[in-house]
Scaffold this motif. Structure first.
Motif, PDB file in Angstrom:
ATOM      1  N   ASN A   1     -10.060  10.989  -8.997  1.00 11.40           N
ATOM      2  CA  ASN A   1     -10.364   9.743  -9.087  1.00 11.40           C
ATOM      3  C   ASN A   1     -10.689   9.062 -10.605  1.00 11.40           C
ATOM      4  OD1 ASN A   1     -10.889   9.537  -6.381  1.00 11.40           O
ATOM      5  ND2 ASN A   1     -12.909  10.530  -6.272  1.00 11.40           N
TER       6      ASN A   1
ATOM      7  N   SER B   1      -9.098   6.289   0.687  1.00  6.78           N
ATOM      8  CA  SER B   1      -8.044   7.305   0.714  1.00  6.78           C
ATOM      9  C   SER B   1      -7.578   7.793  -0.520  1.00  6.78           C
ATOM     10  CB  SER B   1      -6.886   6.864   1.578  1.00  6.78           C
ATOM     11  OG  SER B   1      -6.052   5.845   0.850  1.00  6.78           O
TER      12      SER B   1
ATOM     13  N   GLY C   1       0.691  -1.260   0.140  1.00  3.63           N
ATOM     14  CA  GLY C   1       0.157  -0.164   0.016  1.00  3.63           C
ATOM     15  C   GLY C   1       0.691   1.253  -0.050  1.00  3.63           C
TER      16      GLY C   1
ATOM     17  N   LYS D   1      -1.707  -4.824  -5.495  1.00  5.88           N
ATOM     18  CA  LYS D   1      -2.127  -6.258  -5.107  1.00  5.88           C
ATOM     19  C   LYS D   1      -1.001  -7.319  -5.402  1.00  5.88           C
ATOM     20  CE  LYS D   1      -6.633  -6.751  -5.270  1.00  5.88           C
ATOM     21  NZ  LYS D   1      -7.872  -7.062  -5.554  1.00  5.88           N
TER      22      LYS D   1
ATOM     23  N   GLU E   1      -4.345  -0.603  -8.126  1.00  5.76           N
ATOM     24  CA  GLU E   1      -5.712  -0.079  -7.968  1.00  5.76           C
ATOM     25  C   GLU E   1      -5.781   1.052  -7.265  1.00  5.76           C
ATOM     26  OE1 GLU E   1      -8.255  -2.756  -4.957  1.00  5.76           O
ATOM     27  OE2 GLU E   1      -7.935  -3.468  -7.060  1.00  5.76           O
ATOM     28  N   LYS E   2      -6.767   2.052  -7.436  1.00  2.32           N
ATOM     29  CA  LYS E   2      -6.942   3.186  -6.307  1.00  2.32           C
ATOM     30  C   LYS E   2      -7.531   2.756  -5.080  1.00  2.32           C
ATOM     31  CE  LYS E   2      -7.120   7.683  -6.048  1.00  2.32           C
ATOM     32  NZ  LYS E   2      -7.763   7.759  -4.535  1.00  2.32           N
ATOM     33  N   ASP E   3      -7.102   3.206  -4.045  1.00  7.15           N
ATOM     34  CA  ASP E   3      -7.582   2.878  -2.536  1.00  7.15           C
ATOM     35  C   ASP E   3      -8.863   3.630  -2.358  1.00  7.15           C
ATOM     36  OD1 ASP E   3      -8.249   2.493  -0.114  1.00  7.15           O
ATOM     37  OD2 ASP E   3      -6.349   2.877   0.800  1.00  7.15           O
TER      38      ASP E   3
ATOM     39  N   GLY F   1      -4.576   6.978  -1.429  1.00 10.80           N
ATOM     40  CA  GLY F   1      -3.385   6.274  -1.883  1.00 10.80           C
ATOM     41  C   GLY F   1      -3.710   4.986  -2.921  1.00 10.80           C
ATOM     42  N   ILE F   2      -2.649   4.339  -3.218  1.00  8.97           N
ATOM     43  CA  ILE F   2      -3.062   3.261  -4.278  1.00  8.97           C
ATOM     44  C   ILE F   2      -2.468   2.003  -3.656  1.00  8.97           C
ATOM     45  CG2 ILE F   2      -2.872   4.731  -6.340  1.00  8.97           C
ATOM     46  CD1 ILE F   2       0.070   3.545  -6.831  1.00  8.97           C
ATOM     47  N   ILE F   3      -3.075   0.981  -4.148  1.00  7.49           N
ATOM     48  CA  ILE F   3      -2.534  -0.423  -3.504  1.00  7.49           C
ATOM     49  C   ILE F   3      -2.103  -1.264  -4.776  1.00  7.49           C
ATOM     50  CG2 ILE F   3      -3.484  -2.524  -2.882  1.00  7.49           C
ATOM     51  CD1 ILE F   3      -5.625  -0.942  -1.339  1.00  7.49           C
TER      52      ILE F   3
ATOM     53  N   PRO G   1       0.498   5.181   0.857  1.00  4.03           N
ATOM     54  CA  PRO G   1      -0.468   6.038   1.094  1.00  4.03           C
ATOM     55  C   PRO G   1      -0.218   7.344   0.572  1.00  4.03           C
ATOM     56  CG  PRO G   1       1.044   5.698   2.968  1.00  4.03           C
ATOM     57  CD  PRO G   1       1.257   4.589   1.818  1.00  4.03           C
TER      58      PRO G   1
END
Length: 405
Positions: free
Chosen positions: A32, A47, A6, A53, A42-44, A49-51, A8
């Motif tokens: 967004n 928040s 993650g 995966k 992908e977009k969190d 942030g992005i993830i 942030p």
């Protein structure tokens, strides 16, 4: 190798500014809005942030969360992972081909991507599977030749694993010709075959000629088979006659130049080959044996022999011997390529010495000389002593058995 990660990005008082995520130089998200979808990123939604995966080597690099203020503000993440070395070849061509002119320098590089350069890395270079250089990221040939063409592979290795890259090196040059034979043994009534191989880039065509510059075409007398994959052409002459005993050449040409290679078809004997052992077990004598092919009978045979390292490391004088040719039997005379075998007993040789010998055989079409053959004589006295010692030991052993019995 998979890893959940993650990244942030906390933003306060954004106001009228836009925020965005970048991967290296590419836009991933603006607010967004998805600009570029990376598989595994992908977009969190909870928040800014992005993830990531599923972290793979393709997703390693620099990620930035950036606000379009003046000057811009950002949070930067340098995402990397320990992997086998990722090679960045130079030059980098789609088909991996590297074309260079003969006598020009060749420089090949195998650089390592930053994302996989954290671990110590060793290098190995190979040319057509043969190791040629160790632990260098660069391979250099100052003046490249045709022999340097082929597959040049660099392999990079660290404690995780290894990767390799193969450059297909092509050398631009005018043709270099290799003939399967320069003297073709062609008795009357036989068929003979000669192969001409032309190494060149751009590819070169091959043509056949008599030495009088008259071209040879496909006919009932001649067959020509071209092999584009092998860059060769094969000429067959059927039912050789005395008029076919002459000189020929193959010609190869491309846009950079041409080359010729001459050969002769002859009724002379083939080159004699020695078939006797390299070591004599008869002390001061040696039974020499050789074989040649000749349709007409052998008329003359001349033998030369001399001792090697005769005095102070210098060879002795050549001894010239005229050998009476062996009379061929009726079967040999009926074959198209008679197998003619000859022996000669050399006498009064020095024991435990090395000798060199060659032979010239001649028929009605001319003469042919053999390569030099080297043989050695044994120490007959030492051999007798060894045998005698073994016999004596055996006699004692038998005597002991008799006493025990």
């Amino acid at each position: 190798m998979c890893l959940f990660l993650g990244l942030p990005c906390e933003i306060k008082d954004l106001g009228e500014h836009a925020f965005m995520w970048k991967f290296n130089t590419k836009f991933l998200y603006v607010g967004n809005l998805t600009v570029l979808q990376l598989n595994g990123v992908e977009k969190d939604m909870m928040s800014n942030g992005i993830i990531i995966k599923r972290l793979t080597n393709d997703l390693t690099g620099i990620y930035r969360c950036e606000i379009s203020s003046n000057p811009p503000r950002m949070v930067q993440y340098n995402v990397s992972m320990h992997t086998a070395p990722v090679i960045i070849p130079n030059p980098a061509n789609k088909d991996n081909k590297v074309v260079v002119s003969q006598d020009q320098p060749l420089v090949l590089q195998c650089n390592i991507a930053t994302s996989s350069s954290l671990l110590p890395t060793t290098f190995q270079w190979k040319h057509n599977s043969k190791v040629i250089e160790l632990n260098r990221t660069e391979f250099v040939v100052e003046t490249i030749q045709l022999s340097d063409a082929g597959d040049v592979t660099c392999e990079a290795r660290n404690e995780i694993g290894s990767r390799s890259h193969t450059f297909k090196v092509i050398v631009q040059a005018k043709p270099v010709i290799t003939l399967s034979e320069q003297i073709v043994h062609g008795p009357v009534g036989t068929d003979v075959e000669v192969k001409c191989m032309a190494e060149a880039y751009p590819a070169a065509k091959i043509e056949w000629y008599y030495s009088s510059n008259n071209p040879i075409h496909v006919s009932t007398k001649h067959k020509i088979v071209n092999n584009m994959n092998e860059h060769s052409s094969t000429l067959t002459i059927f039912n050789v006659g005395t008029k076919d005993h002459q000189e020929y050449f193959c010609l190869s040409a491309n846009s950079l130049g041409e080359a010729k290679a001459y050969f002769a078809v002859t009724g002379r004997p083939s080159k004699p080959k020695f078939t006797s052992p390299k070591v004599s077990n008869n002390g001061d004598t040696y039974q020499l044996e050789w074989v040649t092919f000749s349709q007409p009978p052998i008329k003359n045979t001349t033998l030369r022999v001399r001792e090697i390292d005769h005095v102070n490391g210098q060879p002795g004088n050549w001894q010239i011997i005229n050998v009476e040719p062996t009379v061929s039997d009726g079967t040999a005379l009926k074959t198209k390529e008679p197998h003619r075998r000859q022996t000669y007993l050399l006498e009064n040789l020095s024991q435990d010495k090395s000798y060199e010998v060659d032979v010239v055989v001649a028929n009605e079409f001319g003469s042919t000389k053999s390569d030099v053959f080297v043989f050695s004589t044994s120490d007959f006295t030492s051999a007798d002593a060894t045998t005698l010692g073994m016999s004596f030991t055996m006699m004692i052993f038998v005597l002991l058995i008799s006493v025990i019995a």
